[in-house]
Design a protein around this motif. Sequence first.
Motif, PDB file in Angstrom:
ATOM      1  N   SER A  38       0.835  -1.104   0.010  1.00  0.00           N
ATOM      2  CA  SER A  38       0.005  -0.098  -0.011  1.00  0.00           C
ATOM      3  C   SER A  38       0.781   1.323   0.118  1.00  0.00           C
ATOM      4  CB  SER A  38      -1.031   0.004   1.152  1.00  0.00           C
ATOM      5  OG  SER A  38      -0.165  -0.078   2.463  1.00  0.00           O
ATOM      6  N   ASP A  39       2.251   1.349   0.140  1.00  0.00           N
ATOM      7  CA  ASP A  39       3.124   2.328   0.233  1.00  0.00           C
ATOM      8  C   ASP A  39       3.466   2.914  -0.936  1.00  0.00           C
ATOM      9  OD1 ASP A  39       2.821   2.445   2.974  1.00  0.00           O
ATOM     10  OD2 ASP A  39       4.631   1.327   3.353  1.00  0.00           O
ATOM     11  N   VAL A  40       3.302   1.978  -2.322  1.00  0.00           N
ATOM     12  CA  VAL A  40       3.657   2.533  -3.632  1.00  0.00           C
ATOM     13  C   VAL A  40       2.903   3.826  -4.008  1.00  0.00           C
ATOM     14  CG1 VAL A  40       3.678   1.639  -5.903  1.00  0.00           C
ATOM     15  CG2 VAL A  40       4.367   0.137  -4.090  1.00  0.00           C
ATOM     16  N   VAL A  41       3.546   5.002  -4.448  1.00  0.00           N
ATOM     17  CA  VAL A  41       2.918   6.340  -4.761  1.00  0.00           C
ATOM     18  C   VAL A  41       2.806   6.046  -6.317  1.00  0.00           C
ATOM     19  CG1 VAL A  41       3.334   8.462  -4.971  1.00  0.00           C
ATOM     20  CG2 VAL A  41       4.303   7.197  -2.950  1.00  0.00           C
ATOM     21  N   ALA A  42       1.522   6.471  -6.811  1.00  0.00           N
ATOM     22  CA  ALA A  42       1.169   6.386  -8.128  1.00  0.00           C
ATOM     23  C   ALA A  42       1.983   7.885  -8.808  1.00  0.00           C
ATOM     24  CB  ALA A  42      -0.103   6.602  -8.326  1.00  0.00           C
ATOM     25  N   PRO A  43       2.164   7.896 -10.088  1.00  0.00           N
ATOM     26  CA  PRO A  43       2.860   9.005 -10.616  1.00  0.00           C
ATOM     27  C   PRO A  43       1.772  10.196 -10.643  1.00  0.00           C
ATOM     28  CG  PRO A  43       3.194   7.048 -11.932  1.00  0.00           C
ATOM     29  CD  PRO A  43       2.291   6.740 -10.797  1.00  0.00           C
ATOM     30  N   VAL A  44       2.489  11.474 -10.336  1.00  0.00           N
ATOM     31  CA  VAL A  44       1.806  12.606 -10.028  1.00  0.00           C
ATOM     32  C   VAL A  44       1.652  13.252 -11.699  1.00  0.00           C
ATOM     33  CG1 VAL A  44       1.607  14.884  -9.255  1.00  0.00           C
ATOM     34  CG2 VAL A  44       2.552  13.160  -7.929  1.00  0.00           C
ATOM     35  N   ALA A  45       0.587  13.729 -12.058  1.00  0.00           N
ATOM     36  CA  ALA A  45       0.269  14.510 -13.534  1.00  0.00           C
ATOM     37  C   ALA A  45       0.949  15.692 -13.302  1.00  0.00           C
ATOM     38  CB  ALA A  45      -1.142  14.550 -13.877  1.00  0.00           C
ATOM     39  N   VAL A  46       1.720  16.124 -14.086  1.00  0.00           N
ATOM     40  CA  VAL A  46       2.190  17.425 -14.184  1.00  0.00           C
ATOM     41  C   VAL A  46       2.467  18.206 -15.682  1.00  0.00           C
ATOM     42  CG1 VAL A  46       3.690  17.340 -12.150  1.00  0.00           C
ATOM     43  CG2 VAL A  46       4.711  16.700 -14.173  1.00  0.00           C
ATOM     44  N   THR A 338       5.733  22.961 -14.302  1.00  0.00           N
ATOM     45  CA  THR A 338       5.142  24.342 -14.361  1.00  0.00           C
ATOM     46  C   THR A 338       3.739  24.232 -13.630  1.00  0.00           C
ATOM     47  OG1 THR A 338       4.303  24.155 -16.535  1.00  0.00           O
ATOM     48  CG2 THR A 338       6.426  25.560 -16.378  1.00  0.00           C
ATOM     49  N   ALA A 339       3.325  23.133 -13.653  1.00  0.00           N
ATOM     50  CA  ALA A 339       1.894  23.216 -12.790  1.00  0.00           C
ATOM     51  C   ALA A 339       2.017  21.503 -12.122  1.00  0.00           C
ATOM     52  CB  ALA A 339       0.900  23.317 -13.993  1.00  0.00           C
ATOM     53  N   GLY A 340       1.333  21.495 -11.020  1.00  0.00           N
ATOM     54  CA  GLY A 340       1.417  20.399 -10.038  1.00  0.00           C
ATOM     55  C   GLY A 340       2.382  20.410  -9.264  1.00  0.00           C
ATOM     56  N   GLN A 341       3.137  21.304  -8.896  1.00  0.00           N
ATOM     57  CA  GLN A 341       4.333  21.374  -8.039  1.00  0.00           C
ATOM     58  C   GLN A 341       3.875  21.007  -6.613  1.00  0.00           C
ATOM     59  OE1 GLN A 341       3.507  24.016 -10.011  1.00  0.00           O
ATOM     60  NE2 GLN A 341       5.485  24.874 -10.671  1.00  0.00           N
ATOM     61  N   LEU A 342       2.677  21.419  -6.198  1.00  0.00           N
ATOM     62  CA  LEU A 342       2.256  21.285  -4.653  1.00  0.00           C
ATOM     63  C   LEU A 342       2.029  19.800  -4.479  1.00  0.00           C
ATOM     64  CD1 LEU A 342       0.343  24.646  -3.954  1.00  0.00           C
ATOM     65  CD2 LEU A 342       2.869  24.091  -3.621  1.00  0.00           C
ATOM     66  N   LYS A 343       1.897  19.167  -5.475  1.00  0.00           N
ATOM     67  CA  LYS A 343       1.610  17.749  -5.039  1.00  0.00           C
ATOM     68  C   LYS A 343       2.930  16.927  -5.093  1.00  0.00           C
ATOM     69  CE  LYS A 343      -3.045  17.611  -7.036  1.00  0.00           C
ATOM     70  NZ  LYS A 343      -4.116  16.925  -7.927  1.00  0.00           N
ATOM     71  N   LEU A 344       3.792  17.454  -5.370  1.00  0.00           N
ATOM     72  CA  LEU A 344       5.284  16.759  -5.649  1.00  0.00           C
ATOM     73  C   LEU A 344       5.996  16.747  -4.541  1.00  0.00           C
ATOM     74  CD1 LEU A 344       6.452  17.919  -8.999  1.00  0.00           C
ATOM     75  CD2 LEU A 344       5.220  15.628  -8.730  1.00  0.00           C
ATOM     76  N   ARG A 345       7.106  15.672  -4.293  1.00  0.00           N
ATOM     77  CA  ARG A 345       8.117  15.920  -3.257  1.00  0.00           C
ATOM     78  C   ARG A 345       9.525  15.440  -4.046  1.00  0.00           C
ATOM     79  NH1 ARG A 345       5.587  11.032  -1.896  1.00  0.00           N
ATOM     80  NH2 ARG A 345       7.131   8.895  -1.838  1.00  0.00           N
ATOM     81  N   GLY A 356      -2.641  22.255 -20.043  1.00  0.00           N
ATOM     82  CA  GLY A 356      -3.759  22.572 -19.816  1.00  0.00           C
ATOM     83  C   GLY A 356      -4.688  21.135 -19.385  1.00  0.00           C
ATOM     84  N   SER A 357      -3.949  20.119 -19.236  1.00  0.00           N
ATOM     85  CA  SER A 357      -4.624  18.920 -18.651  1.00  0.00           C
ATOM     86  C   SER A 357      -4.052  18.502 -17.287  1.00  0.00           C
ATOM     87  CB  SER A 357      -4.877  18.010 -19.628  1.00  0.00           C
ATOM     88  OG  SER A 357      -5.280  18.281 -20.976  1.00  0.00           O
ATOM     89  N   ALA A 358      -3.306  19.207 -17.024  1.00  0.00           N
ATOM     90  CA  ALA A 358      -2.283  19.003 -15.719  1.00  0.00           C
ATOM     91  C   ALA A 358      -3.004  19.377 -14.371  1.00  0.00           C
ATOM     92  CB  ALA A 358      -0.903  19.226 -15.626  1.00  0.00           C
ATOM     93  N   ALA A 359      -2.947  18.687 -13.392  1.00  0.00           N
ATOM     94  CA  ALA A 359      -3.544  19.136 -12.269  1.00  0.00           C
ATOM     95  C   ALA A 359      -2.982  20.302 -11.662  1.00  0.00           C
ATOM     96  CB  ALA A 359      -3.254  17.825 -10.961  1.00  0.00           C
ATOM     97  N   PRO A 360      -3.803  20.890 -11.077  1.00  0.00           N
ATOM     98  CA  PRO A 360      -3.767  22.241 -10.865  1.00  0.00           C
ATOM     99  C   PRO A 360      -2.523  22.674  -9.710  1.00  0.00           C
ATOM    100  CG  PRO A 360      -5.842  21.851  -9.859  1.00  0.00           C
ATOM    101  CD  PRO A 360      -5.511  20.745 -10.845  1.00  0.00           C
ATOM    102  N   ALA A 361      -1.917  23.465  -9.803  1.00  0.00           N
ATOM    103  CA  ALA A 361      -0.699  23.679  -8.851  1.00  0.00           C
ATOM    104  C   ALA A 361      -1.136  23.804  -7.412  1.00  0.00           C
ATOM    105  CB  ALA A 361       0.070  24.880  -9.350  1.00  0.00           C
ATOM    106  N   ASP A 362      -2.279  24.267  -7.310  1.00  0.00           N
ATOM    107  CA  ASP A 362      -2.983  24.329  -5.820  1.00  0.00           C
ATOM    108  C   ASP A 362      -3.679  23.264  -5.343  1.00  0.00           C
ATOM    109  OD1 ASP A 362      -5.643  26.846  -6.623  1.00  0.00           O
ATOM    110  OD2 ASP A 362      -4.947  24.768  -7.577  1.00  0.00           O
TER     111      ASP A 362
END
Length: 362
Positions: A38-46, A338-345, A356-362
Amino acid sequence: MPIRRPFVIVVSLIGLALLAGYAWHASRDAGGVPQPDSDVVAPVAVETHAVRALALADDVSAVGSLVSNESVVLRPEVAGRIAAIGFRDGRAVRRGEVLVELDAAVQRAELQQARADLTLAGSNFDRTRDLFARKFVSQSSLDSARAQLEVARAGVALAQARLARMQIRAPFDGVVGIRSVSPGDFVKDGDALVNVEDIATLKVDFRLPEQYLDRVRAGQTLSLVSDALPGERFAATVDAVDPLVDAQGRALRLRARLENPGMRLRPGGFVRVRLILAERGDVVMVPEAALVPAPGNVQFVYRVEEGKAQRVVVGTGVRREAMVEIVDGLQAGDQVVTAGQLKLRDGAPVQVIAGGSAAPAD
């Protein structure tokens, strides 16, 4: 009763052990492989942007005022009554064109009298010179006749000058303003009649802080915009730098010159000036959206490498039209988020998607 209780406990433990073994074997038979962690992280859309090296101009902005290339308010040198006005308000005039004519009847009469005196003095000199040649008059008589002739010539020149002062002419090619007098008005010497402006070329006066003293010089280019003509840019050239720094505001005064085809810009207008100090090539630029602020006045970006986000602390320079200069930390060709940074580490897997399809930065 004391003999049967341990037997019940032993039977219960054996039953629990058998039940656990059955559950383990059932899970293996159902999936064939262990269940995913359950600890495996799915890729973040950016969304990402390729870092580019661009040519960049170092510049400084200021506000300025437009000034006529030449400007004058016509005023009579003598008092008199206006006899005629030779222009229409707001029209172009040529140098030397008579704009206002004062009543010059007296001056014309004085000129006619001076010419008559000149004719008489010329005849008297010719006669005296002839008599002197025949030894009938002295040298002093000849000198006196010559002096009277020169006085008469000066009288004609003086009368002509007085007559010329009754005509007010355009000192240069330009456009006349709106007159404040009419034919028949009596004006005194020094009264304002009308202004004449040369606006085919305009001057731009603006000020910069004294810290730019060693970076400005005549010949540098600048661009300016006017609220009167939104969306348009005009090019100008620095014409002069005032050697005196204003002691009150510690500012340096500069004057630029620009052509004004069609006379669309007008003197007195407000403009925003952008002076180009130097040109630099291969400046690394990224969108402002790629920057993420951190405590301690630190900024960083996420660089995408091999499908993972890497946190990179960067040094920034000038900002220009939603782009930021990167002076340290990146190079041309890098891909930054350029978009989706706040979901990254740092080190997180990413999935790059179309803009235009990436997850919003906020």
